[in-house]
Design a protein around this motif. Structure first.
Motif, PDB file in Angstrom:
ATOM      1  N   ASP A 292       0.895  -1.231   0.006  1.00 23.21           N
ATOM      2  CA  ASP A 292      -0.004   0.063  -0.164  1.00 23.21           C
ATOM      3  C   ASP A 292       0.654   1.103   0.048  1.00 23.21           C
ATOM      4  O   ASP A 292       0.540   2.113  -0.667  1.00 23.21           O
TER       5      ASP A 292
ATOM      6  N   GLU B 230       1.042   4.111  -2.817  1.00 14.92           N
ATOM      7  CA  GLU B 230       0.556   5.482  -2.353  1.00 14.92           C
ATOM      8  C   GLU B 230       1.776   6.662  -2.891  1.00 14.92           C
ATOM      9  O   GLU B 230       1.711   7.725  -3.030  1.00 14.92           O
ATOM     10  N   GLU B 231       3.055   5.820  -2.141  1.00 15.91           N
ATOM     11  CA  GLU B 231       4.100   7.110  -2.044  1.00 15.91           C
ATOM     12  C   GLU B 231       5.340   6.599  -3.003  1.00 15.91           C
ATOM     13  O   GLU B 231       6.158   7.504  -3.073  1.00 15.91           O
TER      14      GLU B 231
END
Length: 178
Positions: free
Chosen positions: A49, A53-54
């Motif tokens: 995740d 996301e990053e």
């Protein structure tokens, strides 16, 4: 003259494995050595995740570049409950997500030390089996048991272990010439 990257698999500011790395690099001449104190390199715990996301942090990209720029790696892994530290495993997880073969063509001097009589051999064995999956060529291995009894600021106190350490380093340096 080869480029060598040296660090310990520990993020502790008092890492005994980093002390072993510094001793080892002090014995190397005529090579370009970059030593990293991993206590200065925090990485978040890997998750898919977070990766989605990053993406990959600038510090992770920089570490990968440093590894890719080196012909050889001097690495000393610490041991937590018979395995590499969660920190080091996390670093490997991140790096291998960026590039599965991030160690391709890299010759490795793999070391470990601990306060116990096994010298971190549990962790050493796990990492010895893990790094080739990422392309590493492990050319020499050294384990220093009973760190607090057999090491001082002057170096390794036990002559047999001191010779084993020097032989492992020489094997690594010779492999860099090939």
């Amino acid at each position: 003259m080869a480029a060598i990257l040296a660090f310990a698999g520990s993020n502790s500011s008092t890492s005994i494995n980093f002390k072993l790395v510094k001793l080892t690099t002090a014995l190397v001449q005529n090579h370009d050595i970059q030593t990293l104190d991993m206590a200065e390199h925090p990485f978040p715990v890997f998750s898919e995740d977070l990766e989605k996301e990053e993406g990959y942090s600038a510090s992770l990209k920089e570490l990968k570049e440093q590894i890719n720029s080196a012909s050889g790696l001097i690495l000393s892994v610490n041991e937590h409950n018979g395995n590499p530290s969660a920190y080091f495993k996390n670093v490997l997880d991140w790096l291998s997500r960026m590039d599965r073969k991030f160690l391709e063509g890299t010759k490795v001097l793999l070391m470990s030390t601990s306060g116990g009589k096994r010298g971190g051999k549990g962790s050493l064995t796990v990492v010895e089996n893990m790094l080739p999956r990422f392309g590493a060529e492990i050319v020499a291995i050294f384990s220093l048991p009973s760190f607090y009894d057999k090491f001082s600021e002057e170096g390794i106190l036990d002559e047999t272990l001191k010779n084993e350490h020097q032989n492992a380093l020489n094997t690594f340096l010779d492999a860099l010439k090939q």
